[in-house]
Design a protein around this motif. Structure first.
Motif, short mmCIF file in Angstrom:
data_model
loop_
_atom_site.label_atom_id
_atom_site.label_comp_id
_atom_site.label_asym_id
_atom_site.label_seq_id
_atom_site.Cartn_x
_atom_site.Cartn_y
_atom_site.Cartn_z
N SER A 217 -0.52 2.74 10.03
CA SER A 217 -0.27 4.06 9.44
C SER A 217 -1.47 4.96 9.71
CB SER A 217 -0.02 3.93 7.93
OG SER A 217 -1.18 3.46 7.28
N ALA A 218 -1.43 6.16 9.16
CA ALA A 218 -2.55 7.09 9.33
C ALA A 218 -3.81 6.58 8.64
CB ALA A 218 -2.16 8.46 8.78
N GLN A 219 -3.64 5.71 7.63
CA GLN A 219 -4.79 5.17 6.91
C GLN A 219 -5.46 4.00 7.64
OE1 GLN A 219 -1.79 5.86 5.25
NE2 GLN A 219 -2.68 7.80 4.58
N GLY A 220 -4.76 3.40 8.58
CA GLY A 220 -5.31 2.25 9.31
C GLY A 220 -4.27 1.16 9.49
N ASP B 86 -10.08 5.26 18.39
CA ASP B 86 -9.76 6.57 17.82
C ASP B 86 -9.56 7.56 18.94
OD1 ASP B 86 -10.00 5.57 15.26
OD2 ASP B 86 -12.15 5.97 15.19
N TRP C 286 -7.09 -4.75 4.71
CA TRP C 286 -7.19 -3.72 5.75
C TRP C 286 -8.05 -4.25 6.89
CZ3 TRP C 286 -4.33 0.59 5.79
CH2 TRP C 286 -3.75 1.01 4.59
N THR D 61 -10.38 -3.85 10.45
CA THR D 61 -11.31 -2.98 11.16
C THR D 61 -11.62 -3.59 12.52
OG1 THR D 61 -13.21 -4.08 10.13
CG2 THR D 61 -12.38 -2.10 9.04
N LEU E 47 -2.85 -2.41 7.92
CA LEU E 47 -2.82 -3.29 6.75
C LEU E 47 -2.18 -4.61 7.14
CD1 LEU E 47 -3.29 -3.64 3.69
CD2 LEU E 47 -0.98 -2.72 3.34
#
Length: 200
Positions: free
Chosen positions: A50-53, A96, A76, A78, A55
């Motif tokens: 999603s836009a948040q990262g 990104d 989450w 990274t 999951l």
């Protein structure tokens, strides 16, 4: 963009490109990414992009899902982390995408030109004289800059071409409002006035 690299111990690594939304991993054909290994459950885990990262969620797998060696049910992700799906090892990669906002150059209008006789030239039509003034944005307008609207049998309305508010001619005196007494005199003739005229 997010993806996972399946570490096979060699130079070649299988790449799993995540799509927006839910991405399921497991042995089942229903999964988005099928992992043919005995330690992997039918629907082992899922990764939600999603836009948040990203999951990570374990789907009640038999051998569990680990993140950097620690069992997790939800976490989450990274860049650089390692996800173990059963005995399989996947490395998280995120890139990104650069967002470039174009610079918009706004032209600053030049000040109006004043002629030798005191007149003002329009900034949009340099050869035309200013004839109107906007009551809202206070812009000085020539005849070409004024929008006119007249309803059948009604008054002519003048509108500014820039902000669409009312504008009015420059230098034109506004009609004075009649007082109540003058309106009263012009509409009602008093009886004593008729009598005085008759005597004459």
């Amino acid at each position: 963009m997010a993806r996972l690299l399946l570490d096979t111990g060699g130079k070649h690594r299988e790449v799993f490109e995540l799509s927006a939304g839910v991405n399921r991993f497991g042995r089942s054909e229903e999964c988005d990414f099928q992992l043919d290994h005995s330690s992997v459950s039918g629907i082992h885990c899922e990764m939600v992009l999603s836009a948040q990262g990203v999951l990570l969620r374990d789907c009640g797998s038999t051998n569990g899902t680990k993140l950097d060696g620690q069992p997790v049910t939800e976490a989450w992700l990274t860049t650089g982390q390692t996800v173990h799906i059963g005995a399989l090892k996947l490395i998280v990669e995120m890139t990104d995408a650069p967002v470039i906002i174009p610079r918009i150059e706004v032209d600053i209008p030049k000040p109006p030109v004043v002629t030798t006789d005191g007149g003002v030239l329009c900034r949009r039509h340099p050869k035309a004289r200013v004839t109107h003034h906007c009551n809202h944005c206070h812009e000085m307008l020539c005849d070409a800059c004024v929008h006119r609207l007249r309803r059948r049998g009604g008054k002519l309305h003048l509108f500014c071409a820039l902000c669409s508010h009312d504008c009015e001619p420059i230098g034109e005196d506004k009609p004075k409002k009649k007082s109540f007494l003058s309106t009263f005199k012009s509409t009602i003739r008093l009886p004593f006035t008729r009598k005085k005229n008759a005597e004459k």
